[in-house]
Motif scaffolding. Structure first.
Motif, PDB file in Angstrom:
ATOM      1  N   TYR A   1      -1.826  13.748   4.570  1.00 49.27           N
ATOM      2  CA  TYR A   1      -1.546  12.299   4.454  1.00 49.27           C
ATOM      3  C   TYR A   1      -1.298  11.688   5.827  1.00 49.27           C
ATOM      4  CZ  TYR A   1       0.871   8.096   2.662  1.00 49.27           C
ATOM      5  OH  TYR A   1       1.255   6.810   2.369  1.00 49.27           O
TER       6      TYR A   1
ATOM      7  N   THR B   1      -3.922  10.522  10.062  1.00 49.10           N
ATOM      8  CA  THR B   1      -4.850   9.392  10.101  1.00 49.10           C
ATOM      9  C   THR B   1      -5.589   9.306  11.425  1.00 49.10           C
ATOM     10  OG1 THR B   1      -2.925   8.070  10.665  1.00 49.10           O
ATOM     11  CG2 THR B   1      -3.725   7.930   8.412  1.00 49.10           C
TER      12      THR B   1
ATOM     13  N   LYS C   1      -4.926   9.236   3.813  1.00 54.26           N
ATOM     14  CA  LYS C   1      -3.764   8.393   3.469  1.00 54.26           C
ATOM     15  C   LYS C   1      -4.171   7.286   2.511  1.00 54.26           C
ATOM     16  CE  LYS C   1      -0.312   5.269   5.403  1.00 54.26           C
ATOM     17  NZ  LYS C   1      -0.743   4.086   4.670  1.00 54.26           N
ATOM     18  N   GLU C   2      -5.250   6.583   2.862  1.00 57.08           N
ATOM     19  CA  GLU C   2      -5.658   5.456   2.019  1.00 57.08           C
ATOM     20  C   GLU C   2      -6.059   5.940   0.631  1.00 57.08           C
ATOM     21  OE1 GLU C   2      -8.507   2.922   3.863  1.00 57.08           O
ATOM     22  OE2 GLU C   2      -8.559   1.549   2.160  1.00 57.08           O
TER      23      GLU C   2
ATOM     24  N   ASP D   1      -2.886   6.837  -1.292  1.00 54.79           N
ATOM     25  CA  ASP D   1      -2.144   5.620  -1.632  1.00 54.79           C
ATOM     26  C   ASP D   1      -2.813   4.877  -2.780  1.00 54.79           C
ATOM     27  OD1 ASP D   1      -0.966   4.733   1.718  1.00 54.79           O
ATOM     28  OD2 ASP D   1       0.041   5.738   0.045  1.00 54.79           O
TER      29      ASP D   1
ATOM     30  N   MET E   1      -1.359   4.267  -6.625  1.00 57.30           N
ATOM     31  CA  MET E   1      -1.164   2.916  -7.166  1.00 57.30           C
ATOM     32  C   MET E   1      -1.990   2.714  -8.424  1.00 57.30           C
ATOM     33  SD  MET E   1      -0.625   0.264  -4.048  1.00 57.30           S
ATOM     34  CE  MET E   1      -2.118   0.498  -3.125  1.00 57.30           C
TER      35      MET E   1
ATOM     36  N   TRP F   1       5.179  13.630   5.980  1.00 60.58           N
ATOM     37  CA  TRP F   1       4.135  12.641   5.738  1.00 60.58           C
ATOM     38  C   TRP F   1       4.190  11.469   6.715  1.00 60.58           C
ATOM     39  CZ3 TRP F   1       6.097   7.879   4.115  1.00 60.58           C
ATOM     40  CH2 TRP F   1       7.378   7.903   3.542  1.00 60.58           C
TER      41      TRP F   1
ATOM     42  N   ARG G   1       3.202  10.631  15.853  1.00 61.13           N
ATOM     43  CA  ARG G   1       2.937   9.472  16.721  1.00 61.13           C
ATOM     44  C   ARG G   1       3.976   8.364  16.496  1.00 61.13           C
ATOM     45  NH1 ARG G   1      -1.685   9.549  13.959  1.00 61.13           N
ATOM     46  NH2 ARG G   1      -2.064   7.343  13.624  1.00 61.13           N
ATOM     47  N   TYR G   2       4.552   8.318  15.286  1.00 62.78           N
ATOM     48  CA  TYR G   2       5.461   7.220  14.969  1.00 62.78           C
ATOM     49  C   TYR G   2       6.910   7.673  14.945  1.00 62.78           C
ATOM     50  CZ  TYR G   2       0.901   5.553  13.515  1.00 62.78           C
ATOM     51  OH  TYR G   2      -0.422   5.226  13.484  1.00 62.78           O
TER      52      TYR G   2
ATOM     53  N   PHE H   1       5.214   4.142   0.050  1.00 63.56           N
ATOM     54  CA  PHE H   1       5.362   2.919  -0.754  1.00 63.56           C
ATOM     55  C   PHE H   1       4.509   2.944  -2.009  1.00 63.56           C
ATOM     56  CE2 PHE H   1       1.440   0.511  -0.508  1.00 63.56           C
ATOM     57  CZ  PHE H   1       0.754   1.154   0.499  1.00 63.56           C
TER      58      PHE H   1
ATOM     59  N   CYS I   1       2.392  -4.014   1.198  1.00 66.17           N
ATOM     60  CA  CYS I   1       1.934  -2.972   2.102  1.00 66.17           C
ATOM     61  C   CYS I   1       0.429  -2.745   2.002  1.00 66.17           C
ATOM     62  CB  CYS I   1       2.646  -1.659   1.791  1.00 66.17           C
ATOM     63  SG  CYS I   1       4.355  -1.646   2.319  1.00 66.17           S
ATOM     64  N   ASN I   2      -0.190  -2.516   3.141  1.00 71.45           N
ATOM     65  CA  ASN I   2      -1.628  -2.246   3.206  1.00 71.45           C
ATOM     66  C   ASN I   2      -1.855  -0.737   3.228  1.00 71.45           C
ATOM     67  OD1 ASN I   2      -4.304  -2.015   3.866  1.00 71.45           O
ATOM     68  ND2 ASN I   2      -4.205  -3.332   5.687  1.00 71.45           N
ATOM     69  N   PRO I   3      -2.504  -0.158   2.189  1.00 69.86           N
ATOM     70  CA  PRO I   3      -2.714   1.295   2.195  1.00 69.86           C
ATOM     71  C   PRO I   3      -3.630   1.748   3.324  1.00 69.86           C
ATOM     72  CG  PRO I   3      -3.365   0.330   0.091  1.00 69.86           C
ATOM     73  CD  PRO I   3      -3.098  -0.791   1.014  1.00 69.86           C
ATOM     74  N   GLY I   4      -4.399   0.823   3.894  1.00 70.21           N
ATOM     75  CA  GLY I   4      -5.321   1.204   4.945  1.00 70.21           C
ATOM     76  C   GLY I   4      -4.666   1.350   6.302  1.00 70.21           C
ATOM     77  N   SER I   5      -3.381   1.092   6.377  1.00 71.45           N
ATOM     78  CA  SER I   5      -2.706   1.219   7.666  1.00 71.45           C
ATOM     79  C   SER I   5      -2.555   2.691   8.024  1.00 71.45           C
ATOM     80  CB  SER I   5      -1.337   0.548   7.569  1.00 71.45           C
ATOM     81  OG  SER I   5      -0.518   0.974   8.623  1.00 71.45           O
ATOM     82  N   PRO I   6      -2.806   3.072   9.279  1.00 78.98           N
ATOM     83  CA  PRO I   6      -2.650   4.487   9.648  1.00 78.98           C
ATOM     84  C   PRO I   6      -1.184   4.929   9.650  1.00 78.98           C
ATOM     85  CG  PRO I   6      -3.156   3.176  11.575  1.00 78.98           C
ATOM     86  CD  PRO I   6      -3.301   2.268  10.398  1.00 78.98           C
ATOM     87  N   ARG I   7      -0.290   3.966   9.629  1.00 83.66           N
ATOM     88  CA  ARG I   7       1.133   4.267   9.751  1.00 83.66           C
ATOM     89  C   ARG I   7       1.812   4.040   8.413  1.00 83.66           C
ATOM     90  NH1 ARG I   7       4.767   1.957  14.593  1.00 83.66           N
ATOM     91  NH2 ARG I   7       6.679   3.020  13.983  1.00 83.66           N
ATOM     92  N   PRO I   8       2.791   4.875   8.050  1.00 84.05           N
ATOM     93  CA  PRO I   8       3.550   4.589   6.824  1.00 84.05           C
ATOM     94  C   PRO I   8       4.138   3.180   6.893  1.00 84.05           C
ATOM     95  CG  PRO I   8       4.051   6.780   7.573  1.00 84.05           C
ATOM     96  CD  PRO I   8       3.179   6.161   8.628  1.00 84.05           C
TER      97      PRO I   8
ATOM     98  N   GLN J   1       8.423  -2.110   5.957  1.00 85.03           N
ATOM     99  CA  GLN J   1       8.720  -3.263   5.115  1.00 85.03           C
ATOM    100  C   GLN J   1       9.883  -4.088   5.638  1.00 85.03           C
ATOM    101  OE1 GLN J   1       8.721  -0.687   1.242  1.00 85.03           O
ATOM    102  NE2 GLN J   1       9.432  -2.741   0.846  1.00 85.03           N
TER     103      GLN J   1
END
Lengths: 356, 342
Positions: free
Chosen positions: A141, A144, A153-154, A157, A161, A179, A183-184, A211, B214-221, B224
């Motif tokens: 996940y 990316t 990931k997409e 997600d 949903m 997950w 990088r973050y 989310f 939230c956008n699922p296409g974002s590379p980052r979790p 919000q």
């Protein structure tokens, strides 16, 4: 003693031919339906191919598509036979094909039955495939930025949903993997350093979920982080909270979806089998009735139609005898050992010389 | 001098009748299509009616349903007339109904034109209703315990997920309302008390958005909370971050969806007007060709068909005089009555 013999007047033969023509066209439509069903199931399986580990389950739609196409062709031939059946000059050319046709049509019905059985039998394989696929999906996940995995990931997600599920078995699967990508993560922060040191593999594990696990039906805005910590949120009890996240695991959700899809097509496929077998039986009656009529002096006279010329036992014995004769032709006949061996030797000599 | 006359022999008449019969049945299918599109549009409006405060106008779908049904009926009748046209006995019983039928067709074309125009013009009304409705939806997002509004949260979350949008104009709309219910706020906490006291209306405002943005296409979790605070998140700049949450507003997204639906239905209705006019022209040619046969007993004879018996100007002139005489007939004839009275 004929099996299931029936008398056919000229009128009845004509009605049988007309009725069978209509039934055959109906069977062609059913063949198209089976083909489209196969295409639909295959498309649905391909859409989620990223979370499936193997393609064993694809045998169900593949067989459906094959049988659909074959049944369109077979039943179209049946319509042609019906059209020619009442014309004494055109019917004899179909005689040679009809035995093969019966074999093919019965084979198609058996294949359809096998598909219905397979769709139940392969449920275990599907679950296994989903288990491995989803486990990998959850593990990758965060990747990316890795080519080949950047859309994981997409995919996960959107899957969570759409199917209203979370994790593989349940949401706790997210507690066991990292997950959030490195990088973050701020590695100078004390909290991050503590978490990474807290486990053997040096992974940043949280009691939080992405989310996409959030349940829109919850009356409360979604709680994603610190899920096991009751004191982190006002009026929150981890043990009794049910609506906050999706409760179902994605493996269960996907299995239910696909099993539901294949089960709902079960009655349709069974009725197609029924129609196909009716076509086979009616064509047999038509064939025997028309052949009987052509053998009479007055073709407009009554004739008899039957399923088998002799009873079941005798037909079976006949068939066994025929098969044995065929096999005997293949075997070397002991009485003729001289000739076949001489004939075989030059062949053997000819075959060995090129090798040496 | 007939308007646009065409010579017909027997062959041409038969071909015209057959072709016209096919076109009439095509028009029936188009009528069924318009009817189903009307029903589809009505269902879509009902589905999103919570976003529009339940006061959206159902004029357009109702009109489409009516027009679809009328089209089926009128064109089926026309098809029947064509089918019977080559049999003089059967055609004779339809003859007297033809003039009123063509009048009804003209009126129907007018109704189609009105419907087509409304499909385009009502989009403004939809836009305004959406703006108002979404503003209220966001305001009532937290009221999941108020009867009549308890599903607003779910509906708005599902809408934001489905249409990939956030807020009314954009995500900042969520910063201006309290979208967390007081039931879930710890009023004894200092942070909460500070936030509540920081504004006049005592609302718990945050720079956060619900998860459905939230956008699922974002590379980052998904991030919000604390969206405008760069230091709250590692390697985050809220001015250049584009993929984290949906940047489009839901009003724009929903309006784009509805307007594309309404525009395509409008185009279909306008094309139907052309089809109906072709039907009317064909029927007029067929009936006049059958009426002007020199020898009614001989089906092989030649005949002439036209659209209007006289030229366009004269027909209009005749129509005006007819309307005037109708009007005059109702007025009291002053001179005549005065004589009789005395």
């Amino acid at each position: 003693m004929m099996l299931l013999k029936m008398k056919f007047t000229q009128q009845r033969r004509v009605h049988l031919a007309q009725g069978l023509w209509l039934l055959s066209w109906l069977a062609v439509m059913c063949g198209t339906f089976v083909f489209c069903l196969g295409v639909y199931i295959k498309t649905e399986l391909l859409r989620r191919a990223e979370v499936m580990d193997n393609t064993e389950i694809h045998v169900v739609p593949n067989i459906l598509m094959l049988v659909g196409l074959a049944s369109i062709g077979t039943n179209w031939v049946a319509t042609r036979v019906c059209q020619d059946s009442l014309d004494a000059s055109r019917f004899p050319r179909w005689k040679a094909f009809l035995l093969a046709w019966f074999v093919v049509a019965t084979l198609l019905s058996f294949l359809l039955l096998a598909v219905v059985v397979l769709s139940y039998a392969l449920q275990g394989h599907l679950e296994e495939s989903l288990k491995v696929g989803l486990r990998n999906g959850i593990r990758f996940y965060k990747d990316t930025d890795v080519p080949g995995r950047c859309f994981q990931k997409e995919t996960i997600d959107r899957l969570q949903m759409e199917f209203q599920c979370c994790g593989n078995n349940n949401f706790r699967d997210w507690f066991e993997v990292q997950w959030v990508s490195n990088r973050y993560l701020d590695f100078t922060s004390k909290d991050v350093k503590d978490r990474i040191r807290s486990n053997v593999d040096g992974r940043y594990l949280l009691d939080g979920v992405p989310f996409s696990c959030c349940n829109p039906r919850s009356p409360r805005p979604c709680l994603q982080n610190q899920l096991t910590d009751n004191s982190a949120h006002h009026s929150y009890d981890y043990q009794s909270e049910e609506l906050n996240l999706h409760n179902r695991g994605c493996r269960q959700a996907l299995t239910d979806y696909y099993m539901g899809l294949m089960n709902s097509t079960g009655p349709g496929v069974l009725s197609v089998i029924l129609i196909q077998m009716s076509v086979v039986l009616s064509l047999r009656y038509l064939q025997t009735a028309v052949e009987g009529a052509m053998a009479l002096e007055d073709p407009a006279e009554d004739s008899e139609g039957y399923i088998l010329e002799q009873g079941l036992k005798e037909t079976f014995e006949d068939l066994k005898a025929k098969v044995l004769i065929l096999l005997k032709f293949g075997q070397v006949n002991p009485g003729d050992t001289q000739e076949p061996s001489e004939a075989a030797d030059p062949e053997k000599a000819a075959s060995t010389t090129p090798a040496s | 001098m007939p308007f646009m006359p065409v010579k017909f022999n027997s062959q041409k008449r038969v071909k015209l009748a057959q072709g016209l019969w096919l076109i009439y049945w095509l028009s029936v299918i188009v009528g069924i299509l318009i009817f189903s599109l009307g029903i589809f549009f009505k269902i879509e409006l009902r589905k999103r009616s919570e976003m529009m405060d339940n006061n959206e106008s159902h004029l357009v779908p109702n009109l489409l349903i009516l027009v679809g049904l009328l089209a089926c009926g009128i064109n089926a009748f026309g098809g029947k007339v064509c089918h019977d046209s080559l049999d003089p006995v059967k055609f004779a019983k339809w003859k007297p109904m033809l003039k009123p039928y063509l009048m009804i067709c003209c009126g129907f074309n007018g109704l189609l034109l009105l419907t087509g125009l409304l499909c385009f013009l009502m989009q403004f009304a939809v836009y305004l209703t959406l703006a108002e409705g979404l503003k209220n939806s966001i305001k009532f997002y937290k009221d999941t315990d108020t009867p009549g509004r308890c599903f607003m949260k779910r509906t708005l979350d599902m809408t934001q997920i489905e249409f990939r949008c956030c807020g009314n104009n954009n995500f900042r709309d969520w910063f201006e309302v309290q979208w967390i219910s007081n039931r879930y706020l710890d009023m004894s906490n200092d942070l909460v008390k500070d936030r509540v006291l920081s504004n006049v209306e005592q609302k718990y405002l945050m720079d956060s958005v619900p998860f459905s943005c939230c956008n699922p296409g974002s590379p980052r979790p998904c991030i919000q909370h604390h969206l405008t605070n760069n230091s709250a998140h590692y390697d985050y700049d809220h001015r250049i971050e584009e993929l984290n949450i949906w940047t489009r507003g839901c009003r724009e997204a929903l309006f784009a969806y509805f307007s594309s639906t309404m525009s395509s239905i409008g185009v279909l209705v306008l094309l139907t007007i052309i089809l109906e006019s072709a039907d009317m022209a064909g029927l007029k040619y067929l009936t006049t060709a059958l009426e002007t046969m020199e020898d009614p007993e001989n089906p092989e004879c030649e005949s002439e068909g036209w659209l209007l018996e006289k030229g366009v100007k004269e027909t209009l002139g005749d129509l005006l005089t007819n309307i005037k005489t109708l009007g005059k007939g109702n007025q009291v004839d002053e001179g005549g009555d005065a004589q009789e009275a005395t």
